[in-house]
Motif scaffolding. Structure first.
Motif, PDB file in Angstrom:
ATOM      1  N   SER A 103       4.861  54.910 -39.581  1.00 33.52           N
ATOM      2  CA  SER A 103       6.094  55.110 -39.230  1.00 33.52           C
ATOM      3  C   SER A 103       6.861  56.255 -40.156  1.00 33.52           C
ATOM      4  O   SER A 103       7.683  57.052 -39.646  1.00 33.52           O
ATOM      5  CB  SER A 103       7.175  53.888 -39.118  1.00 33.52           C
ATOM      6  N   ALA A 104       6.327  56.115 -41.530  1.00 30.76           N
ATOM      7  CA  ALA A 104       6.820  57.208 -42.279  1.00 30.76           C
ATOM      8  C   ALA A 104       6.320  58.519 -41.734  1.00 30.76           C
ATOM      9  O   ALA A 104       6.737  59.513 -41.824  1.00 30.76           O
ATOM     10  CB  ALA A 104       6.477  56.935 -43.764  1.00 30.76           C
ATOM     11  N   ARG A 105       5.206  58.768 -41.738  1.00 31.41           N
ATOM     12  CA  ARG A 105       4.401  59.610 -41.175  1.00 31.41           C
ATOM     13  C   ARG A 105       5.064  60.209 -39.632  1.00 31.41           C
ATOM     14  O   ARG A 105       5.392  61.692 -39.705  1.00 31.41           O
ATOM     15  CB  ARG A 105       2.770  59.655 -40.663  1.00 31.41           C
ATOM     16  N   ASN A 106       5.365  59.395 -38.963  1.00 29.94           N
ATOM     17  CA  ASN A 106       5.924  59.905 -37.745  1.00 29.94           C
ATOM     18  C   ASN A 106       7.335  60.600 -37.807  1.00 29.94           C
ATOM     19  O   ASN A 106       7.669  61.495 -37.227  1.00 29.94           O
ATOM     20  CB  ASN A 106       5.825  58.824 -36.810  1.00 29.94           C
ATOM     21  N   ARG A 107       7.905  59.808 -38.749  1.00 25.22           N
ATOM     22  CA  ARG A 107       9.195  60.200 -38.950  1.00 25.22           C
ATOM     23  C   ARG A 107       9.367  61.655 -39.668  1.00 25.22           C
ATOM     24  O   ARG A 107      10.009  62.460 -39.401  1.00 25.22           O
ATOM     25  CB  ARG A 107      10.016  59.243 -40.127  1.00 25.22           C
ATOM     26  N   TRP A 108       8.643  61.768 -40.722  1.00 22.20           N
ATOM     27  CA  TRP A 108       8.410  62.983 -41.474  1.00 22.20           C
ATOM     28  C   TRP A 108       7.866  64.138 -40.426  1.00 22.20           C
ATOM     29  O   TRP A 108       8.793  65.181 -40.494  1.00 22.20           O
ATOM     30  CB  TRP A 108       7.206  63.010 -42.539  1.00 22.20           C
ATOM     31  N   VAL A 109       7.053  63.885 -39.566  1.00 21.82           N
ATOM     32  CA  VAL A 109       6.875  64.878 -38.423  1.00 21.82           C
ATOM     33  C   VAL A 109       7.946  65.091 -37.593  1.00 21.82           C
ATOM     34  O   VAL A 109       7.888  66.245 -37.210  1.00 21.82           O
ATOM     35  CB  VAL A 109       5.537  64.278 -37.548  1.00 21.82           C
ATOM     36  N   SER A 110       8.437  64.150 -37.225  1.00 22.41           N
ATOM     37  CA  SER A 110       9.690  64.417 -36.423  1.00 22.41           C
ATOM     38  C   SER A 110      10.794  65.127 -36.922  1.00 22.41           C
ATOM     39  O   SER A 110      11.317  66.096 -36.148  1.00 22.41           O
ATOM     40  CB  SER A 110      10.244  62.910 -35.962  1.00 22.41           C
ATOM     41  N   LEU A 111      11.011  65.208 -38.217  1.00 27.05           N
ATOM     42  CA  LEU A 111      12.123  65.779 -38.913  1.00 27.05           C
ATOM     43  C   LEU A 111      11.512  67.147 -39.099  1.00 27.05           C
ATOM     44  O   LEU A 111      12.063  68.227 -39.022  1.00 27.05           O
ATOM     45  CB  LEU A 111      12.551  65.203 -40.263  1.00 27.05           C
ATOM     46  N   MET A 112      10.299  67.384 -39.120  1.00 30.36           N
ATOM     47  CA  MET A 112       9.756  68.684 -39.739  1.00 30.36           C
ATOM     48  C   MET A 112       9.713  69.425 -38.205  1.00 30.36           C
ATOM     49  O   MET A 112       9.825  70.831 -38.038  1.00 30.36           O
ATOM     50  CB  MET A 112       8.187  68.464 -40.035  1.00 30.36           C
ATOM     51  N   GLU A 113       9.357  68.587 -37.104  1.00 30.89           N
ATOM     52  CA  GLU A 113       9.461  69.427 -35.735  1.00 30.89           C
ATOM     53  C   GLU A 113      10.903  69.797 -35.418  1.00 30.89           C
ATOM     54  O   GLU A 113      10.977  71.021 -34.899  1.00 30.89           O
ATOM     55  CB  GLU A 113       8.882  68.680 -34.566  1.00 30.89           C
ATOM     56  N   LEU A 140      -2.326  62.251 -44.989  1.00 32.65           N
ATOM     57  CA  LEU A 140      -1.491  61.416 -46.169  1.00 32.65           C
ATOM     58  C   LEU A 140      -1.156  60.183 -45.895  1.00 32.65           C
ATOM     59  O   LEU A 140      -0.546  59.621 -46.851  1.00 32.65           O
ATOM     60  CB  LEU A 140      -0.346  62.282 -46.573  1.00 32.65           C
ATOM     61  N   ILE A 141      -1.473  59.543 -45.047  1.00 33.53           N
ATOM     62  CA  ILE A 141      -1.213  58.019 -44.567  1.00 33.53           C
ATOM     63  C   ILE A 141      -2.003  57.466 -45.504  1.00 33.53           C
ATOM     64  O   ILE A 141      -3.204  57.503 -45.826  1.00 33.53           O
ATOM     65  CB  ILE A 141      -1.423  57.508 -43.154  1.00 33.53           C
ATOM     66  N   ASN A 142      -1.280  56.493 -46.525  1.00 32.26           N
ATOM     67  CA  ASN A 142      -2.023  55.605 -47.605  1.00 32.26           C
ATOM     68  C   ASN A 142      -1.435  54.096 -47.379  1.00 32.26           C
ATOM     69  O   ASN A 142      -1.720  53.445 -48.360  1.00 32.26           O
ATOM     70  CB  ASN A 142      -1.576  56.166 -48.885  1.00 32.26           C
ATOM     71  N   ARG A 143      -0.810  53.577 -46.280  1.00 29.40           N
ATOM     72  CA  ARG A 143      -0.489  52.106 -46.203  1.00 29.40           C
ATOM     73  C   ARG A 143      -0.795  51.832 -44.672  1.00 29.40           C
ATOM     74  O   ARG A 143      -0.572  52.587 -44.044  1.00 29.40           O
ATOM     75  CB  ARG A 143       0.654  52.066 -46.463  1.00 29.40           C
ATOM     76  N   ALA A 144      -1.249  50.686 -44.535  1.00 31.87           N
ATOM     77  CA  ALA A 144      -1.485  50.197 -43.404  1.00 31.87           C
ATOM     78  C   ALA A 144      -0.282  49.699 -42.329  1.00 31.87           C
ATOM     79  O   ALA A 144       0.902  49.737 -43.002  1.00 31.87           O
ATOM     80  CB  ALA A 144      -2.265  48.925 -43.362  1.00 31.87           C
TER      81      ALA A 144
END
Length: 144
Positions: A103-113, A140-144
């Motif tokens: 979810s953090a990865r997806n949010r980071w990508v969303s804000l960057m896009e 960079l995902i480091n948590r399940a």
């Protein structure tokens, strides 16, 4: 041109299909000003974000913005100020302390896009940036 000046973006984009723009060409196509615009648009969103804001201490937000800008300038074919100041990027090590799950990865990508859209880059550059950021964020995902 000295190291502190950004090259003027080249007017080659009209003839380039999106798949021909590599990350190493981006700096020469959009310049330091374009990458600064992108990173500024990204960091303007971070303080209000419920997932990402806790990962960015308010006192170091400007530092985080500068580090990402300098890294991207280097990574996308510009001057190597980031390497000279911080050494090898070691992205996984530098991000290990931050809880980066899907979810953090997806949010980071969303804000960057969203920042890519705001920066109004030509389609070939935007396409290359989106692919790069999606891949790196997944790495960079480091948590399940």
């Amino acid at each position: 041109m000295n190291d502190n000046q950004s090259p003027q973006p080249l007017n080659l984009l009209a003839s380039l299909p999106s798949e021909t723009v590599s990350p190493e060409q981006i700096y020469h196509l959009v310049g330091e000003d374009g990458l600064t615009r992108l990173i500024s648009a990204f960091y303007q969103q971070v303080p209000q974000d419920d997932i990402l804001a806790p990962m960015y201490p308010e006192a170091d937000l400007a530092g985080a913005e500068r580090r990402l800008r300098d890294f991207l300038i280097f990574r996308f074919g510009g001057p190597s100020h980031y390497i000279e100041q911080r050494g090898h990027p070691r992205l996984r090590m530098r991000h290990a302390l931050f809880p980066i799950d899907q979810s953090a990865r997806n949010r980071w990508v969303s804000l960057m896009e969203h920042a890519i859209d705001q920066a109004a880059f030509p389609a070939p550059v935007a396409t290359a940036l989106r692919a790069f950021f999606r891949d790196v964020a997944t790495f960079l995902i480091n948590r399940a």
